[in-house]
Write an enzyme that holds these catalytic residues in place. Structure first.
Site, PDB file in Angstrom:
ATOM      1  N   HIS A  35      88.696  85.609  51.940  1.00 40.90           N
ATOM      2  CA  HIS A  35      88.814  84.816  51.527  1.00 40.90           C
ATOM      3  C   HIS A  35      89.999  84.751  50.638  1.00 40.90           C
ATOM      4  CE1 HIS A  35      87.722  80.719  51.049  1.00 40.90           C
ATOM      5  NE2 HIS A  35      87.633  81.052  50.479  1.00 40.90           N
ATOM      6  N   GLU A  36      90.643  85.446  49.791  1.00 42.72           N
ATOM      7  CA  GLU A  36      91.573  84.851  48.395  1.00 42.72           C
ATOM      8  C   GLU A  36      92.763  85.768  49.197  1.00 42.72           C
ATOM      9  OE1 GLU A  36      91.001  82.588  46.238  1.00 42.72           O
ATOM     10  OE2 GLU A  36      89.167  82.200  46.335  1.00 42.72           O
ATOM     11  N   HIS A  39      94.011  82.974  51.900  1.00 41.56           N
ATOM     12  CA  HIS A  39      95.017  82.195  50.361  1.00 41.56           C
ATOM     13  C   HIS A  39      96.129  83.357  50.211  1.00 41.56           C
ATOM     14  CE1 HIS A  39      92.167  79.242  50.129  1.00 41.56           C
ATOM     15  NE2 HIS A  39      91.022  79.407  49.438  1.00 41.56           N
TER      16      HIS A  39
END
Length: 379
Positions: A35-36, A39
């Site tokens: 998920h990170e 980003h």
């Protein structure tokens, strides 16, 4: 109560607990990392400097700094993670000293709204991509699970019970239509409510015919057939790489659609909230699934990844979806929402998330039987 200590320390509970904690750390670590990473990669693409990439919260256990100046670290509390973007704060929120240290052209807040939206949306998108890759790899290497058209259980009083079906019966055809998997049975029966059908089945090595009159129930306002059996054995069907890719995309979409439908049923009151779980439930399930094999654990991670991506897209301030909602408003009106409106939104979002966390944890404790255990001790 002291008599429980030997069983806790030497019985099956301790290994199971340790397994659950270890599996939970692995599952959560994988989900948060990707998920990170979404980003991070999107920020790099849009020219935003990333100061920190952290798995976990709190004091770091260890870390390093890469050639781009990003600090990568593992923190001691493995309940999430974050990416710290350069200049993520608004200029009016920081000191002059902090603003002086900003790198011109590399701060998040000065990027166009479309770039900021891409960076924020990349986290949930990465979770969906992870699920797709895991499903595709699983189907190519281990195979896609296919439930055999074999009766596993017959519900009492059902159409199947009345017709004489028994566990172990392999259904070969229904009204002449060949059956290759349990899904075929469901598809045919659903399309024939309150209808007498001819089942060709194999029992004890002997082929025989059985007449069954299906039941019926309402599904989305329409009549659907009902037989009253559950599937039995599962086989794994290895797919070619193109087939695995297509099946991975299809499975990801199916799980996403079913999750959205389940959430909508809870919100609209069509379904109870007992299935809403939090970290404790995920930890328990992680341990249980890990004990059944690597393939099942990978599939579990893929499903959770879809759930994490979807939850983060909810239009709740604090979550990625809330930020995207603010950016949409900014794109429409041509300027950011007033700071006061954003502050109120974030406070409401935090309150809602805390309420959901408390409710989910209560559900977890109820399912784990903690309250029954405490009541038993008190009694």
């Amino acid at each position: 109560m002291l008599s429980l200590l030997p069983s806790l320390l030497h019985g099956s509970l301790l290994p199971s607990t340790l397994r659950s904690l270890a599996a939970f750390a692995i599952v959560l670590g994988v989900l948060v990392f990707f998920h990170e990473l979404g980003h991070y990669l999107a920020a790099r693409w849009r020219g935003v400097h990333v100061e920190t990439f952290s798995i976990g919260f709190g004091r770091k256990i260890f870390g390093w700094r890469d050639r781009h100046g990003t600090e990568w670290r593992i923190a001691w509390l493995p309940l999430g993670g974050f990416v710290k973007l350069h200049g993520q704060e608004q200029p009016e929120e920081v000191s002059e000293e902090t603003k002086a240290a900003w790198i011109a052209g590399r701060t998040f807040h000065e990027k166009p709204v479309i770039s900021r939206a891409i960076v924020v949306a990349a986290g949930p998108i990465a979770n969906f991509v992870l699920a797709f890759v895991l499903f595709a790899a699983l189907f190519a290497v281990a195979g896609r699970p296919v439930v055999e058209p074999v009766v596993g259980e017959v519900m009492a009083g059902s159409a199947a019970a009345k017709a004489g079906l028994v566990p172990g019966d392999r259904i070969l055809a229904i009204d002449g239509a060949q059956v290759a998997r349990f899904l075929d049975i469901q598809r045919i029966i659903t399309a024939h409510p309150a209808t007498t059908l001819d089942l060709t089945l194999l029992r004890d090595g002997v082929s025989r015919h059985l007449a069954v009159t299906t039941g019926s129930h309402l599904v989305d306002g329409r009549e659907a057939g009902l037989l009253g059996i559950s599937g039995g054995s599962v086989r794994y069907e290895r797919l070619s790489l193109p087939g695995a890719v297509a099946a991975g995309a299809s499975e990801t979409w199916l799980v996403l659609a079913e999750t959205v439908d389940g959430v909508w049923q809870m919100v609209s009151g069509q379904r109870g909230t007992d299935d809403l779980g939090g970290p404790l439930r995920i930890a328990q399930l992680s341990g249980q699934v890990a004990a059944t094999g690597l393939a099942n654990l990978i599939s579990f991670i893929a499903v959770l990844s879809i759930n994490l991506g979807l939850v983060n897209l909810f239009p709740i301030p604090v979550l990625d979806g809330g930020h995207l909602l603010f950016y949409l408003a900014e794109a429409i009106i041509g300027r950011p929402l007033p700071k006061r409106a954003q502050d109120y939104g974030f406070r409401a979002g935090i309150a809602l998330l805390v309420g959901l966390f408390v409710f989910a944890t209560w559900n977890d404790l109820t399912h784990l039987g903690i309250f029954r255990w405490v009541a038993h001790l008190a009694g």
